[in-house]
Design a protein around this motif. Structure first.
Motif, mmCIF file in Angstrom:
data_model
loop_
_atom_site.group_PDB
_atom_site.id
_atom_site.type_symbol
_atom_site.label_atom_id
_atom_site.label_comp_id
_atom_site.label_asym_id
_atom_site.label_seq_id
_atom_site.Cartn_x
_atom_site.Cartn_y
_atom_site.Cartn_z
ATOM 1 N N ALA A 2 1.080 -0.913 0.139
ATOM 2 C CA ALA A 2 -0.032 -0.177 0.123
ATOM 3 C C ALA A 2 0.789 1.239 -0.186
ATOM 4 C CB ALA A 2 -0.972 -0.180 1.010
ATOM 5 N N GLU A 3 2.117 1.230 -0.057
ATOM 6 C CA GLU A 3 3.095 2.188 0.362
ATOM 7 C C GLU A 3 3.661 3.271 -1.376
ATOM 8 O OE1 GLU A 3 5.634 2.234 3.594
ATOM 9 O OE2 GLU A 3 5.189 0.454 4.413
ATOM 10 N N PHE A 4 3.254 1.599 -1.704
ATOM 11 C CA PHE A 4 4.249 3.030 -3.453
ATOM 12 C C PHE A 4 2.442 2.948 -3.897
ATOM 13 C CE2 PHE A 4 6.201 -0.903 -1.869
ATOM 14 C CZ PHE A 4 7.997 -1.020 -2.616
ATOM 15 N N VAL A 5 3.748 4.043 -5.042
ATOM 16 C CA VAL A 5 2.744 4.852 -5.392
ATOM 17 C C VAL A 5 2.508 4.368 -6.871
ATOM 18 C CG1 VAL A 5 2.591 7.020 -4.485
ATOM 19 C CG2 VAL A 5 4.480 6.468 -6.925
ATOM 20 N N GLY A 6 3.671 3.496 -7.637
ATOM 21 C CA GLY A 6 3.439 3.139 -8.861
ATOM 22 C C GLY A 6 4.021 1.365 -9.082
ATOM 23 N N MET A 7 3.754 0.697 -9.904
ATOM 24 C CA MET A 7 4.418 -0.446 -10.168
ATOM 25 C C MET A 7 4.746 -0.922 -11.378
ATOM 26 S SD MET A 7 1.821 -3.759 -9.180
ATOM 27 C CE MET A 7 2.888 -4.035 -10.320
ATOM 28 N N GLN A 8 5.500 -1.933 -12.286
ATOM 29 C CA GLN A 8 5.806 -2.204 -13.568
ATOM 30 C C GLN A 8 5.946 -3.338 -13.836
ATOM 31 O OE1 GLN A 8 7.955 0.349 -15.281
ATOM 32 N NE2 GLN A 8 8.823 -0.779 -16.932
ATOM 33 N N PRO A 49 2.464 -17.746 -13.297
ATOM 34 C CA PRO A 49 0.503 -16.961 -13.594
ATOM 35 C C PRO A 49 0.687 -16.634 -14.989
ATOM 36 C CG PRO A 49 1.599 -15.093 -12.783
ATOM 37 C CD PRO A 49 2.783 -16.121 -12.141
ATOM 38 N N ARG A 50 -0.921 -16.390 -15.929
ATOM 39 C CA ARG A 50 -1.374 -15.664 -17.351
ATOM 40 C C ARG A 50 -1.429 -13.998 -16.280
ATOM 41 N NH1 ARG A 50 -2.390 -17.457 -21.855
ATOM 42 N NH2 ARG A 50 -3.884 -16.978 -21.794
ATOM 43 N N MET A 51 -1.551 -13.601 -17.860
ATOM 44 C CA MET A 51 -1.771 -12.277 -16.885
ATOM 45 C C MET A 51 -2.947 -12.015 -16.847
ATOM 46 S SD MET A 51 -2.186 -9.114 -20.275
ATOM 47 C CE MET A 51 -3.907 -9.163 -21.524
ATOM 48 N N ASP A 52 -4.231 -12.334 -16.684
ATOM 49 C CA ASP A 52 -5.373 -12.372 -16.038
ATOM 50 C C ASP A 52 -5.744 -12.316 -14.570
ATOM 51 O OD1 ASP A 52 -5.340 -14.549 -16.421
ATOM 52 O OD2 ASP A 52 -7.716 -15.361 -16.812
ATOM 53 N N GLU A 53 -4.757 -13.784 -14.717
ATOM 54 C CA GLU A 53 -4.490 -13.405 -12.952
ATOM 55 C C GLU A 53 -3.127 -12.993 -12.078
ATOM 56 O OE1 GLU A 53 -2.294 -16.950 -10.116
ATOM 57 O OE2 GLU A 53 -2.507 -17.137 -11.910
ATOM 58 N N ALA A 54 -2.355 -11.956 -12.755
ATOM 59 C CA ALA A 54 -1.690 -10.949 -12.738
ATOM 60 C C ALA A 54 -2.312 -9.970 -12.247
ATOM 61 C CB ALA A 54 -1.047 -10.727 -13.687
ATOM 62 N N LEU A 55 -2.621 -9.506 -13.194
ATOM 63 C CA LEU A 55 -3.493 -8.000 -13.363
ATOM 64 C C LEU A 55 -4.808 -7.883 -12.550
ATOM 65 C CD1 LEU A 55 -3.981 -6.846 -17.556
ATOM 66 C CD2 LEU A 55 -2.368 -6.279 -15.652
ATOM 67 N N ALA A 56 -5.188 -9.309 -12.015
ATOM 68 C CA ALA A 56 -6.576 -9.227 -10.704
ATOM 69 C C ALA A 56 -5.653 -9.356 -9.800
ATOM 70 C CB ALA A 56 -7.226 -10.355 -11.239
ATOM 71 N N ALA A 57 -4.648 -9.608 -9.434
ATOM 72 C CA ALA A 57 -4.158 -9.307 -7.778
ATOM 73 C C ALA A 57 -3.642 -7.852 -7.904
ATOM 74 C CB ALA A 57 -2.487 -9.876 -7.586
ATOM 75 N N TYR A 58 -3.281 -7.182 -9.379
ATOM 76 C CA TYR A 58 -2.952 -6.234 -9.137
ATOM 77 C C TYR A 58 -3.397 -4.973 -9.103
ATOM 78 C CZ TYR A 58 1.327 -8.171 -10.539
ATOM 79 O OH TYR A 58 3.043 -8.968 -11.677
ATOM 80 N N GLU A 59 -5.630 -5.307 -9.620
ATOM 81 C CA GLU A 59 -5.549 -4.347 -8.892
ATOM 82 C C GLU A 59 -6.111 -4.716 -7.464
ATOM 83 O OE1 GLU A 59 -8.699 -5.742 -12.487
ATOM 84 O OE2 GLU A 59 -7.062 -4.415 -13.596
ATOM 85 N N ARG A 60 -6.130 -5.641 -7.208
ATOM 86 C CA ARG A 60 -6.830 -6.238 -5.574
ATOM 87 C C ARG A 60 -5.948 -4.986 -5.587
ATOM 88 N NH1 ARG A 60 -7.785 -11.272 -7.093
ATOM 89 N NH2 ARG A 60 -5.750 -12.362 -6.725
ATOM 90 N N GLY A 61 -4.459 -4.896 -5.505
ATOM 91 C CA GLY A 61 -3.637 -4.203 -4.413
ATOM 92 C C GLY A 61 -3.887 -2.511 -4.546
ATOM 93 N N ARG A 95 -1.228 3.822 -8.672
ATOM 94 C CA ARG A 95 -2.178 4.198 -7.539
ATOM 95 C C ARG A 95 -2.533 5.263 -7.654
ATOM 96 N NH1 ARG A 95 -2.530 1.176 -3.268
ATOM 97 N NH2 ARG A 95 -0.869 0.245 -3.221
ATOM 98 N N ALA A 96 -4.144 5.371 -8.636
ATOM 99 C CA ALA A 96 -4.750 6.254 -8.474
ATOM 100 C C ALA A 96 -5.088 7.506 -7.468
ATOM 101 C CB ALA A 96 -6.037 6.369 -8.894
ATOM 102 N N ALA A 97 -4.859 7.516 -6.603
ATOM 103 C CA ALA A 97 -5.361 7.798 -5.291
ATOM 104 C C ALA A 97 -4.259 8.565 -4.630
ATOM 105 C CB ALA A 97 -5.695 6.591 -3.796
ATOM 106 N N ALA A 98 -3.125 8.427 -4.983
ATOM 107 C CA ALA A 98 -1.926 8.356 -4.696
ATOM 108 C C ALA A 98 -0.994 10.048 -6.033
ATOM 109 C CB ALA A 98 -0.239 7.820 -4.959
ATOM 110 N N GLY A 99 -1.760 10.151 -6.116
ATOM 111 C CA GLY A 99 -1.687 11.011 -7.797
ATOM 112 C C GLY A 99 -1.894 12.460 -7.303
ATOM 113 N N PRO A 100 -1.227 13.663 -7.582
ATOM 114 C CA PRO A 100 -1.365 15.235 -7.043
ATOM 115 C C PRO A 100 -2.900 15.267 -7.313
ATOM 116 C CG PRO A 100 0.113 14.196 -9.223
ATOM 117 C CD PRO A 100 -0.133 13.687 -8.701
ATOM 118 N N GLY A 101 -3.284 16.302 -6.662
ATOM 119 C CA GLY A 101 -4.585 16.843 -6.602
ATOM 120 C C GLY A 101 -5.419 15.892 -5.580
#
Length: 291
Positions: A223-229, A242-254, A282-288
Motif C-alpha cells: 500500500a506504500e507504493f504509488v505505482g508499479m511495473q 501466472p497468466r496475465m489475467d491472474e496477475a492483473l487481478a492481483a495488482y488491481e486488488r492491491g 495508484r490513482a489515489a496517490a496522484g497529484p490533486g
C-alpha cells in the motif's frame, strides 16, 4: 539560449545529415539518397522511416518503438506521481536503472539481483551514482534459499521452463543452477527507504515469471507504493507462472490501475504477443487526489 543537444543537431545538419529533432533529447538522423518518409507522432514530432527497411524489419521496428514509448511513459509517471525511490527487482546488469537516468529520473534506485555474475556488472554501473544501491538477493513470497537457473542470461529464472518455453528458447537446454538467497520485500523496505523524507516508492519487477511472488512478499506494505511495473504473460514461458489475467487481478486488488501496456516479446510467425510490460499506478496517490 539553445541547448547543447540542439547546437549539435544544427552542426550535423550542416554536414549533409538529415536531422529531425524529436525533442526533448531525441532525434532521428539519416544520410544518403534514400527516399525517407516522415510519419507524424505529434504536433511537433515526426519519425523518419526508410520504407523498404521498415517493411522488411517490421518486427524489430515495433519492438524498438514499444521499448522507447514504454520508457517515456514510465518517466512521465515517475515525475507525475513524484516518485523518489524505484525498487528495481530483477535488475540483471542495470539496464533499467541506466534507462531511468537517461530519461531524467533523479531519485533513488534500489536494484535487487541474485545472480553473482550479474551483480558484479550491476555494481560497476552503479558505483559512480551516489543514489543507486545494489542489494544482491532475489525477492519472493518467503525468506529462503533455493536453486535458480543462472545461465539463461536475461531469461534466468527461479522457475523451470514450460513446454512452450523449451520449444521457443534454445538457451533453456542449459541446466546450470545456483543456490541464491530469496527475501521478502517488506523486510527490506526500511533499509531501502532510509533517509528519504516522505517516501513515494515505485516497484518495477522483471523476474521471469516470478513477479506475483515478489508482489506477495510485500505484504501489507504494498500500500506504500504509488505505482508499479510488471511483465504479464499471455503465453507461459515458465512452468507455474501466472497468466496475465491472474496477475492483473492481483495488482488491481492491491489498488493499482493500468496506465500503459507495451509488448515485450512477439512471435514473428504468428504475431502473437507473449508478454506485455504493464505500468500501473495508484490513482489515489496522484497529484490533486490527496495522496
Amino acid at each position: 539560449m539553445p541547448t547543447v543537444h540542439r547546437t549539435l543537431l544544427k552542426a550535423l545538419a550542416r554536414t549533409g545529415t538529415q536531422v529531425l529533432d524529436l525533442a526533448p533529447g531525441a532525434a532521428v538522423l539519416a544520410r544518403g539518397r534514400r527516399q525517407w518518409v516522415a510519419t507524424p507522432l505529434a504536433k511537433s514530432a515526426h519519425l523518419v522511416l526508410d520504407p523498404e527497411r521498415s517493411r522488411t524489419q517490421e518486427h524489430g521496428f515495433q519492438k524498438a518503438a514499444a521499448d522507447y514509448l514504454g520508457a517515456r511513459h514510465v518517466a512521465a509517471m515517475l515525475e507525475h506521481y513524484r516518485v523518489n525511490c524505484v525498487f528495481d527487482v530483477g535488475a540483471n546488469v542495470g539496464q533499467y536503472g541506466r534507462r531511468l537516468r537517461e530519461f531524467g529520473y533523479g531519485g533513488r534506485i534500489v536494484s535487487f539481483e541474485p545472480v553473482p555474475g550479474f551483480v558484479k556488472r550491476l555494481r560497476r554501473h552503479a558505483e559512480n551514482d551516489p543514489d543507486w544501491q545494489v542489494i544482491p538477493c532475489g525477492l519472493g513470497r518467503v525468506d529462503t534459499v533455493q536453486p535458480m537457473h543462472v545461465d539463461w542470461q536475461t531469461l534466468s529464472s527461479l522457475l523451470p521452463p514450460s513446454d512452450y518455453g523449451n520449444a521457443r528458447y534454445q538457451r533453456f537446454t542449459k541446466g546450470a543452477t545456483e543456490e541464491i538467497r530469496v527475501c521478502r520485500l517488506d523486510g527490506l523496505m526500511d533499509r531501502a527507504l532510509d533517509g528519504i523524507r516522505d517516501p513515494r516508492p515505485y516497484l518495477k519487477m522483471d523476474t521471469q515469471g516470478y513477479d506475483l511472488e515478489v508482489f506477495a512478499g510485500a505484504g501489507e506494505r504494498i500500500a506504500e507504493f504509488v505505482g508499479m511495473q510488471s511483465e504479464v504473460a499471455l503465453l507461459r514461458i515458465y512452468e507455474g507462472s501466472p497468466r496475465m489475467d491472474e496477475a492483473l487481478a492481483a495488482y488491481e486488488r492491491g489498488g493499482f490501475e493500468v496506465t500503459g501496456m507495451y509488448p515485450v516479446t512477439r512471435e514473428k510467425s504468428t504475431g502473437r504477443v507473449l508478454e506485455f510490460d504493464c505500468v500501473l499506478m495508484r490513482a489515489a496517490a496522484g497529484p490533486g487526489s490527496g495522496g
